[in-house]
Design a protein around this motif. Structure first.
Motif, PDB file in Angstrom:
ATOM      1  N   UNK A 198       0.831  -1.208   0.000  1.00 35.05           N
ATOM      2  CA  UNK A 198       0.000   0.000   0.000  1.00 35.05           C
ATOM      3  C   UNK A 198       0.865   1.258   0.000  1.00 35.05           C
ATOM      4  N   UNK A 199       1.932   1.239   0.792  1.00 36.18           N
ATOM      5  CA  UNK A 199       2.834   2.395   0.831  1.00 36.18           C
ATOM      6  C   UNK A 199       3.519   2.566  -0.514  1.00 36.18           C
ATOM      7  N   UNK A 200       3.927   1.460  -1.102  1.00 40.97           N
ATOM      8  CA  UNK A 200       4.589   1.540  -2.405  1.00 40.97           C
ATOM      9  C   UNK A 200       3.655   2.166  -3.450  1.00 40.97           C
ATOM     10  N   UNK A 201       2.421   1.700  -3.491  1.00 38.44           N
ATOM     11  CA  UNK A 201       1.477   2.203  -4.495  1.00 38.44           C
ATOM     12  C   UNK A 201       1.197   3.681  -4.297  1.00 38.44           C
ATOM     13  N   UNK A 202       1.180   4.127  -3.066  1.00 35.93           N
ATOM     14  CA  UNK A 202       0.830   5.530  -2.810  1.00 35.93           C
ATOM     15  C   UNK A 202       2.026   6.468  -2.909  1.00 35.93           C
ATOM     16  N   UNK A 203       3.225   5.986  -2.575  1.00 33.13           N
ATOM     17  CA  UNK A 203       4.373   6.883  -2.480  1.00 33.13           C
ATOM     18  C   UNK A 203       5.419   6.687  -3.575  1.00 33.13           C
ATOM     19  N   UNK A 239       7.804  -1.415   3.662  1.00 35.25           N
ATOM     20  CA  UNK A 239       7.930  -0.994   2.271  1.00 35.25           C
ATOM     21  C   UNK A 239       9.123  -1.666   1.603  1.00 35.25           C
ATOM     22  N   UNK A 240      10.274  -1.633   2.268  1.00 27.29           N
ATOM     23  CA  UNK A 240      11.471  -2.197   1.675  1.00 27.29           C
ATOM     24  C   UNK A 240      11.385  -3.717   1.564  1.00 27.29           C
ATOM     25  N   UNK A 241      10.714  -4.365   2.520  1.00 26.82           N
ATOM     26  CA  UNK A 241      10.525  -5.817   2.427  1.00 26.82           C
ATOM     27  C   UNK A 241       9.667  -6.167   1.213  1.00 26.82           C
ATOM     28  N   UNK A 242       8.648  -5.367   0.987  1.00 29.74           N
ATOM     29  CA  UNK A 242       7.785  -5.590  -0.181  1.00 29.74           C
ATOM     30  C   UNK A 242       8.580  -5.398  -1.478  1.00 29.74           C
ATOM     31  N   UNK A 243       9.381  -4.340  -1.542  1.00 26.83           N
ATOM     32  CA  UNK A 243      10.163  -4.073  -2.740  1.00 26.83           C
ATOM     33  C   UNK A 243      11.190  -5.178  -2.976  1.00 26.83           C
ATOM     34  N   UNK A 244      11.811  -5.637  -1.911  1.00 23.51           N
ATOM     35  CA  UNK A 244      12.810  -6.699  -2.025  1.00 23.51           C
ATOM     36  C   UNK A 244      12.174  -7.962  -2.604  1.00 23.51           C
ATOM     37  N   UNK A 245      10.990  -8.315  -2.090  1.00 25.75           N
ATOM     38  CA  UNK A 245      10.327  -9.535  -2.550  1.00 25.75           C
ATOM     39  C   UNK A 245       9.818  -9.392  -3.978  1.00 25.75           C
ATOM     40  N   UNK A 246       9.234  -8.245  -4.269  1.00 25.74           N
ATOM     41  CA  UNK A 246       8.602  -8.073  -5.580  1.00 25.74           C
ATOM     42  C   UNK A 246       9.607  -7.878  -6.702  1.00 25.74           C
ATOM     43  N   UNK A 247      10.667  -7.105  -6.430  1.00 25.08           N
ATOM     44  CA  UNK A 247      11.525  -6.708  -7.535  1.00 25.08           C
ATOM     45  C   UNK A 247      12.835  -7.479  -7.633  1.00 25.08           C
ATOM     46  N   UNK A 248      13.179  -8.260  -6.624  1.00 26.63           N
ATOM     47  CA  UNK A 248      14.421  -9.026  -6.720  1.00 26.63           C
ATOM     48  C   UNK A 248      14.206 -10.520  -6.571  1.00 26.63           C
ATOM     49  N   UNK A 249      13.191 -10.917  -5.792  1.00 22.99           N
ATOM     50  CA  UNK A 249      12.977 -12.336  -5.547  1.00 22.99           C
ATOM     51  C   UNK A 249      14.062 -12.951  -4.694  1.00 22.99           C
ATOM     52  N   UNK A 250      14.854 -12.140  -4.026  1.00 16.68           N
ATOM     53  CA  UNK A 250      15.947 -12.645  -3.188  1.00 16.68           C
ATOM     54  C   UNK A 250      15.508 -12.714  -1.732  1.00 16.68           C
ATOM     55  N   UNK A 251      16.262 -13.417  -0.897  1.00 20.06           N
ATOM     56  CA  UNK A 251      15.876 -13.546   0.521  1.00 20.06           C
ATOM     57  C   UNK A 251      15.699 -12.189   1.188  1.00 20.06           C
ATOM     58  N   UNK A 252      14.779 -12.126   2.137  1.00 23.96           N
ATOM     59  CA  UNK A 252      14.512 -10.873   2.839  1.00 23.96           C
ATOM     60  C   UNK A 252      15.742 -10.408   3.615  1.00 23.96           C
ATOM     61  N   UNK A 253      15.888  -9.108   3.724  1.00 26.14           N
ATOM     62  CA  UNK A 253      16.913  -8.539   4.586  1.00 26.14           C
ATOM     63  C   UNK A 253      16.504  -8.748   6.052  1.00 26.14           C
ATOM     64  N   UNK A 254      17.475  -8.888   6.916  1.00 27.73           N
ATOM     65  CA  UNK A 254      17.214  -9.038   8.341  1.00 27.73           C
ATOM     66  C   UNK A 254      17.414  -7.707   9.059  1.00 27.73           C
ATOM     67  N   UNK A 255      16.585  -7.453  10.066  1.00 33.25           N
ATOM     68  CA  UNK A 255      16.771  -6.304  10.942  1.00 33.25           C
ATOM     69  C   UNK A 255      16.632  -4.951  10.272  1.00 33.25           C
TER      70      UNK A 255
END
Length: 448
Positions: free
Chosen positions: A327-332, A398-414
């Protein structure tokens, strides 16, 4: 009695070692000169202008809002804070009484006019490779700047690093002094690129990881490092860029500070590309040739993987998501980054973003919090910061969503904790705003 004799012998040996080290570390003072007696050829000054741009000298030797090259800038390190020195030709607080020989020694050996060892925050381990002719031009350039009377604050370093003779030991381990020697097996352009990138350009100072003593890890040359709260990405075969760099892309990026498949320069790199704008095309091309040779040839499999990710994430975008990050990504973000307008005036497609694909999220945290302020006096990319709009957890989502959607790589920690520390300044190394403008209130060369 025998025990006392042994202790005495050890004491004598220690004293001898101390005397030997003191003799090894000692450097003589070079006599001061009359600054008013110097005249410089305008052509030599012009050459020095270009060389100072390669070295980005103004960035570290200028406090935001103060006079250029007057020093005093705090440089955080793992060992404490070092303040840059005044390199204007002021005779009392700058280098106005330095002879050309004193300047050459500082560049080649890391020793000032008075004979004091300089800290390697001044990257003389790179500058040592600069030729005498180029040092002469740099000297002429600096000696024709505006003199500024300004004394840098005292350094704040952990004990016993304030004792400068110890630096002689560091140099013994890590300083390979001497001018650059071309590789006869390589082209003239490649050798020129090595000279600029490894010498005055000191690219490895940021893009190479360091060991516990603060020296570059030569076995991991250009494997990525950190600089003032930013990640300096690997620019070897391990580069995390989704679209592999090639010579043409590198040359365009270094010349303009952006590339449609790689985004815009930011943080310390923004200062670098800003100053490189004054260099001739041949020098930009040479640096690109050298760096591209280290990155290697683009891999077709890697490019295909990027295209496959693009197809998958496009479907995900159609499906939508009710998660807060989406939602944040779509709006901002989506309005700019999915506009189809390429950089520098449109947002980068995040499928091409090195920051999103990097194993370390620090750079995208910085940009999301602080944005990309417009460059001073020229057309440039810009982006608002969202530090005031979103909480630490919202930015992390927001960054977790971008990481999953645009890279498909493991989530960042912390990530939420990293956002909090970046926002508050708790990180030991301060984050420089994304465009670096206030660190370089005026550029050298054509923009001075």
């Amino acid at each position: 009695m025998r025990g006392w004799k042994i202790l005495g012998l050890v004491a004598v040996l220690l004293i001898c070692v101390g005397i030997a080290f003191a003799a090894f570390a000692w450097r003589p003072e070079i006599a001061a000169i009359d600054v008013t007696a110097q005249n410089f050829d305008p052509a030599l000054v012009k050459k020095g202008t270009e060389l100072a741009a390669v070295g980005n000298c103004i960035a570290c030797h200028t406090v935001p809002g103060d006079k250029a090259f007057a020093g005093g800038l705090a440089l955080p390190t793992p060992f404490g804070t070092i303040h840059s020195t005044n390199i204007t030709p002021d005779p009392e607080t700058g280098i106005g009484r330095w002879s050309e020989a004193a300047f050459l020694r500082a560049m080649r050996e890391g020793v000032d006019r008075q004979g004091r060892h300089l800290y390697p925050a001044f990257p003389y381990d790179h500058f040592t490779h600069v030729t005498d002719d180029d040092n002469r031009a740099l000297y002429a350039y600096l000696m024709t700047r505006e003199p500024v009377k300004a004394t840098a604050p005292a350094n704040d370093l952990m004990f016993p690093l304030g004792f400068r003779p110890l630096l002689a030991g560091w140099k013994l381990l890590y300083l390979d002094d001497g001018p650059f020697r071309p590789d006869p097996k390589q082209s003239e352009e490649w050798n020129r690129g090595v000279y600029l990138a490894e010498g005055l350009g000191h690219c490895g100072a940021c893009h190479t990881p360091r060991n516990q003593l603060g020296a570059e890890d030569k076995d991991r040359h250009f494997a990525g490092g950190e600089a003032e709260g930013w990640v300096a990405y690997a620019i070897d075969e391990a580069s995390p860029a989704p679209t592999p760099w090639d010579k043409a892309a590198l040359a365009f990026f270094l010349r303009h500070g952006w590339h449609e498949k790689h985004g815009v320069s930011r943080g310390p790199m923004a200062e670098v590309t800003g100053n490189l704008a004054s260099l001739p095309d041949s020098d930009i091309e040479a640096i690109a040739i050298y760096v591209a040779s280290l990155i290697g040839k683009p891999e077709t499999q890697r490019q295909a993987a990027v295209q496959e990710t693009a197809a998958v994430t496009t479907v995900a975008a159609r499906d939508g998501s009710e998660a807060q990050g989406a939602a944040i990504y779509e709006s901002a973000c989506a309005m700019c980054h999915e506009s189809g307008r390429p950089p520098p005036f449109g947002g980068l497609d995040f499928r091409l973003s090195t920051a999103v694909n990097s194993p370390n999220p620090q750079n995208i945290v910085n940009v999301t919090l602080f944005g990309l302020p417009p460059a001073d006096g020229e057309a440039s990319a810009m982006m608002p910061g969202f530090a005031a709009a979103f909480s630490d957890q919202q930015i992390a989502d927001l960054l977790a969503y971008m990481r999953q959607r645009f890279s498909g790589k493991p989530n960042w920690e912390g990530v939420a904790e990293r956002v909090r520390k970046t926002r508050s300044g708790d990180y030991k190394v301060a984050v420089r705003p994304a465009d670096g403008i206030e660190r370089a209130p005026q550029n050298v060369g054509a923009k001075e």
